[in-house]
Write a protein that holds these residues in place. Structure first.
Motif, PDB file in Angstrom:
ATOM      1  N   GLY A 184       0.754  -1.133  -0.064  1.00  0.00           N
ATOM      2  CA  GLY A 184      -0.039  -0.004   0.039  1.00  0.00           C
ATOM      3  C   GLY A 184       0.926   1.290   0.099  1.00  0.00           C
ATOM      4  N   ARG A 185       0.440   2.131   0.703  1.00  0.00           N
ATOM      5  CA  ARG A 185       1.244   3.456   0.949  1.00  0.00           C
ATOM      6  C   ARG A 185       1.783   3.474   2.246  1.00  0.00           C
ATOM      7  N   GLY A 186       2.085   2.338   2.875  1.00  0.00           N
ATOM      8  CA  GLY A 186       2.310   2.298   4.325  1.00  0.00           C
ATOM      9  C   GLY A 186       3.531   2.876   4.608  1.00  0.00           C
ATOM     10  N   LYS A 187       4.635   2.799   4.012  1.00  0.00           N
ATOM     11  CA  LYS A 187       5.973   3.516   4.223  1.00  0.00           C
ATOM     12  C   LYS A 187       5.722   4.944   4.159  1.00  0.00           C
ATOM     13  N   GLN A 188       4.833   5.862   3.545  1.00  0.00           N
ATOM     14  CA  GLN A 188       4.765   7.191   3.371  1.00  0.00           C
ATOM     15  C   GLN A 188       3.836   7.341   4.786  1.00  0.00           C
ATOM     16  N   VAL A 189       2.864   6.792   4.969  1.00  0.00           N
ATOM     17  CA  VAL A 189       2.011   6.971   6.071  1.00  0.00           C
ATOM     18  C   VAL A 189       2.986   6.894   7.398  1.00  0.00           C
ATOM     19  N   ILE A 190       3.776   5.970   7.810  1.00  0.00           N
ATOM     20  CA  ILE A 190       4.458   5.767   8.792  1.00  0.00           C
ATOM     21  C   ILE A 190       5.492   6.894   8.700  1.00  0.00           C
ATOM     22  N   ALA A 191       6.025   7.211   7.884  1.00  0.00           N
ATOM     23  CA  ALA A 191       7.022   8.352   7.682  1.00  0.00           C
ATOM     24  C   ALA A 191       6.523   9.815   8.328  1.00  0.00           C
ATOM     25  N   VAL A 192       5.290   9.912   8.082  1.00  0.00           N
ATOM     26  CA  VAL A 192       4.632  11.288   8.377  1.00  0.00           C
ATOM     27  C   VAL A 192       4.378  11.022   9.888  1.00  0.00           C
ATOM     28  N   ALA A 193       3.986   9.793  10.130  1.00  0.00           N
ATOM     29  CA  ALA A 193       3.653   9.498  11.662  1.00  0.00           C
ATOM     30  C   ALA A 193       4.933   9.957  12.706  1.00  0.00           C
ATOM     31  N   ARG A 194       6.224   9.326  12.066  1.00  0.00           N
ATOM     32  CA  ARG A 194       7.136   9.698  12.882  1.00  0.00           C
ATOM     33  C   ARG A 194       7.673  11.104  13.167  1.00  0.00           C
ATOM     34  N   THR A 195       7.018  12.084  12.271  1.00  0.00           N
ATOM     35  CA  THR A 195       7.135  13.515  12.517  1.00  0.00           C
ATOM     36  C   THR A 195       6.113  14.098  13.286  1.00  0.00           C
ATOM     37  N   SER A 196       5.286  13.297  13.694  1.00  0.00           N
ATOM     38  CA  SER A 196       4.300  13.839  14.775  1.00  0.00           C
ATOM     39  C   SER A 196       4.661  13.770  16.150  1.00  0.00           C
ATOM     40  N   ASP A 197       3.931  14.740  17.030  1.00  0.00           N
ATOM     41  CA  ASP A 197       4.024  14.529  18.579  1.00  0.00           C
ATOM     42  C   ASP A 197       3.433  13.550  19.311  1.00  0.00           C
ATOM     43  N   LEU A 198       2.179  13.011  18.594  1.00  0.00           N
ATOM     44  CA  LEU A 198       1.426  11.847  19.179  1.00  0.00           C
ATOM     45  C   LEU A 198       0.689  10.930  17.934  1.00  0.00           C
ATOM     46  N   ILE A 199       0.716   9.991  18.242  1.00  0.00           N
ATOM     47  CA  ILE A 199       0.165   8.879  17.341  1.00  0.00           C
ATOM     48  C   ILE A 199      -1.265   8.511  17.955  1.00  0.00           C
ATOM     49  N   LEU A 200      -2.398   8.749  17.043  1.00  0.00           N
ATOM     50  CA  LEU A 200      -3.649   8.527  17.320  1.00  0.00           C
ATOM     51  C   LEU A 200      -4.035   7.304  16.593  1.00  0.00           C
ATOM     52  N   MET A 201      -3.939   6.139  17.134  1.00  0.00           N
ATOM     53  CA  MET A 201      -4.377   4.784  16.492  1.00  0.00           C
ATOM     54  C   MET A 201      -5.946   4.483  16.588  1.00  0.00           C
ATOM     55  N   VAL A 202      -6.402   4.689  15.470  1.00  0.00           N
ATOM     56  CA  VAL A 202      -7.962   4.417  15.289  1.00  0.00           C
ATOM     57  C   VAL A 202      -8.365   3.316  14.975  1.00  0.00           C
ATOM     58  N   VAL A 203      -9.187   2.506  15.642  1.00  0.00           N
ATOM     59  CA  VAL A 203      -9.527   1.069  15.676  1.00  0.00           C
ATOM     60  C   VAL A 203     -10.908   0.824  15.592  1.00  0.00           C
ATOM     61  N   GLU A 204     -11.527  -0.301  14.966  1.00  0.00           N
ATOM     62  CA  GLU A 204     -12.964  -0.667  15.081  1.00  0.00           C
ATOM     63  C   GLU A 204     -13.218  -1.360  16.332  1.00  0.00           C
ATOM     64  N   ALA A 205     -14.452  -1.033  17.103  1.00  0.00           N
ATOM     65  CA  ALA A 205     -14.753  -1.607  18.422  1.00  0.00           C
ATOM     66  C   ALA A 205     -14.719  -3.325  18.340  1.00  0.00           C
ATOM     67  N   HIS A 206     -15.366  -3.755  17.292  1.00  0.00           N
ATOM     68  CA  HIS A 206     -15.664  -5.225  17.187  1.00  0.00           C
ATOM     69  C   HIS A 206     -14.291  -6.091  16.889  1.00  0.00           C
ATOM     70  N   LYS A 207     -13.115  -5.453  16.673  1.00  0.00           N
ATOM     71  CA  LYS A 207     -11.980  -6.049  16.465  1.00  0.00           C
ATOM     72  C   LYS A 207     -10.796  -5.136  16.927  1.00  0.00           C
ATOM     73  N   ALA A 208     -11.027  -4.354  17.853  1.00  0.00           N
ATOM     74  CA  ALA A 208     -10.212  -3.322  18.316  1.00  0.00           C
ATOM     75  C   ALA A 208      -8.838  -3.890  18.755  1.00  0.00           C
ATOM     76  N   GLU A 209      -8.720  -5.053  19.633  1.00  0.00           N
ATOM     77  CA  GLU A 209      -7.490  -5.457  20.100  1.00  0.00           C
ATOM     78  C   GLU A 209      -6.424  -6.005  19.174  1.00  0.00           C
ATOM     79  N   LEU A 210      -7.391  -6.884  18.045  1.00  0.00           N
ATOM     80  CA  LEU A 210      -6.371  -7.496  16.964  1.00  0.00           C
ATOM     81  C   LEU A 210      -5.943  -6.520  16.137  1.00  0.00           C
ATOM     82  N   GLN A 211      -6.657  -5.388  15.906  1.00  0.00           N
ATOM     83  CA  GLN A 211      -6.141  -4.221  15.049  1.00  0.00           C
ATOM     84  C   GLN A 211      -4.835  -3.514  15.635  1.00  0.00           C
ATOM     85  N   ALA A 212      -5.196  -3.119  17.031  1.00  0.00           N
ATOM     86  CA  ALA A 212      -4.167  -2.425  17.641  1.00  0.00           C
ATOM     87  C   ALA A 212      -2.807  -3.204  17.734  1.00  0.00           C
TER      88      ALA A 212
END
Length: 376
Positions: free
Chosen positions: A137-165
């Motif tokens: 996908g575009r995973g490397k670009q997404v993660i590269a932007v995440a590295r420049t942030s002050d906080l990561i907000l990891m958004v997951v779906e309730a019915h499979k939250a722990e697996l996605q996290a």
């Protein structure tokens, strides 16, 4: 050239898979500790090669060129269709196309949240898929932007939250991002001569001198000084050797809680570093903003010109632990050279106002008045 690079990357990934399979087959006990440590060292070296290749191997124009604005940056990451776009639109009034199918967002969309007189930049990044750290996908670009942030907000779906996290956390760890963990308290200095000098100030139960020497040998490091101040693991020692790890705060945002039972929602809400919300129904968003502010761990400082009242509507937002020196550098890189003294009003002052030095540590909502040697 590109084909050769891709072939090399695939070769590294195959080697990592082979070593991971060998680790899975190996029983964990005292007799196999050194063997497992050696295998972990090999994987760390291979992953470092992948990270360095991803930095130099991208085509021109790839990635997301997002100008940093506001006082802090929060990056939302998650799998496709977990509700990131809806959350951005709700919190920032920024239009980000939302739909009930995967990959609605194809680029990075920024928005700004006004909160506590500060401006928080919120980035809606495209959904990443499993294997993003390996270039899917575009995973490397997404993660590269995440590295420049002050906080990561990891958004997951309730019915499979722990697996996605769990899956997202692994993707971040594979590219050197360590979330909600402190930097290992290990002093590591490479020397020109003298061999390996190893010391510790506590009892080591996970990684001893022999293990460290094994791992250093794999990295072709033969002269170094090592000091363990805490009982760290082999993985943490490898992180220190590599020196390219990014330690970040992460808040797990469990969305779509309106689709699960009250009992399950209560259980998820009690998990560490977690907030449960419904972006669609605007449930618990106030608490999410409060948590984001806490995790950003910043202080608001108000400047007071001589003979005037401070402007409480436009604070200088800095990381907690900031000193007068940090504020001077924030204003202008030459300001610290002309610094004469400062007056402080607020909780960091012993009396009001207190005349302080450039090393004085400031606290939230302090008012500061800076004087320069020229008197300007």
């Amino acid at each position: 050239c590109s084909a050769a690079r891709n072939h090399g990357t695939m070769g590294i990934q195959e080697k990592i898979k082979e070593i991971e399979a060998e680790m899975a087959r190996t029983q964990k006990n005292k007799a196999t500790n050194y063997h497992l440590g050696r295998l972990k060292g090999k994987i760390a070296l291979l992953r470092s090669q992948l990270i360095s290749e991803s930095k130099t191997g991208g085509k021109a124009g790839e990635g997301f060129d997002v100008a940093k604005s506001g006082d802090a940056r929060v990056a939302m990451i998650g799998f496709p269709s977990v509700g990131k776009s809806t959350l951005l639109s709700t919190l920032t009034n920024t239009k980000s196309e939302a739909a009930a199918y995967a990959f609605t967002t194809l680029t990075c969309i920024p928005g700004v949240i006004p909160y506590n007189n500060a401006k928080i930049q919120l980035l809606d990044l495209p959904g990443i898929i499993e294997g993003a750290s390996k270039g899917k996908g575009r995973g490397k670009q997404v993660i590269a932007v995440a590295r420049t942030s002050d906080l990561i907000l990891m958004v997951v779906e309730a019915h499979k939250a722990e697996l996605q996290a769990k899956l997202l956390t692994k993707e971040l760890e594979d590219v050197g991002i360590r979330i909600n963990t402190e930097k290992p308290d290990i002093s590591f200095t490479i020397k020109k001569t003298g061999g390996i000098k190893f010391n510790s100030t506590c009892e080591l139960t996970h990684c001893d001198e022999k293990m460290c020497r094994e791992i250093l040998g794999l990295s072709k490091i033969h002269n170094a000084e090592i000091l363990f101040r805490k009982d760290h693991t082999v993985d943490q020692f490898i992180d220190v050797i590599e020196g390219n790890r990014k330690y970040m705060r992460c808040l797990y945002c469990i969305n779509k809680v309106d689709t699960i039972t009250v009992g399950e929602m209560d259980r998820l809400a009690r998990l560490k570093d977690t907030v449960v919300i419904s972006a669609h129904w605007k449930l618990n968003l106030d608490f999410l903003l409060e948590k984001m502010w806490t995790y950003l761990d910043v202080v608001r400082l108000f400047t007071k010109p001589r003979g005037k009242r401070p402007d409480f509507s436009d604070p200088v937002v800095m990381p907690r632990g900031t000193t007068i020196m940090g504020v001077c550098n924030h204003i202008h890189r030459d300001f610290a050279k002309r610094f004469k003294s400062a007056n402080v009003w607020g909780t960091s002052a012993k009396h009001v106002p207190q005349s302080v030095s450039i090393k004085h540590e400031l606290q939230d909502e302090d008012v500061i008045q800076l004087m320069t040697k020229t008197g300007k």
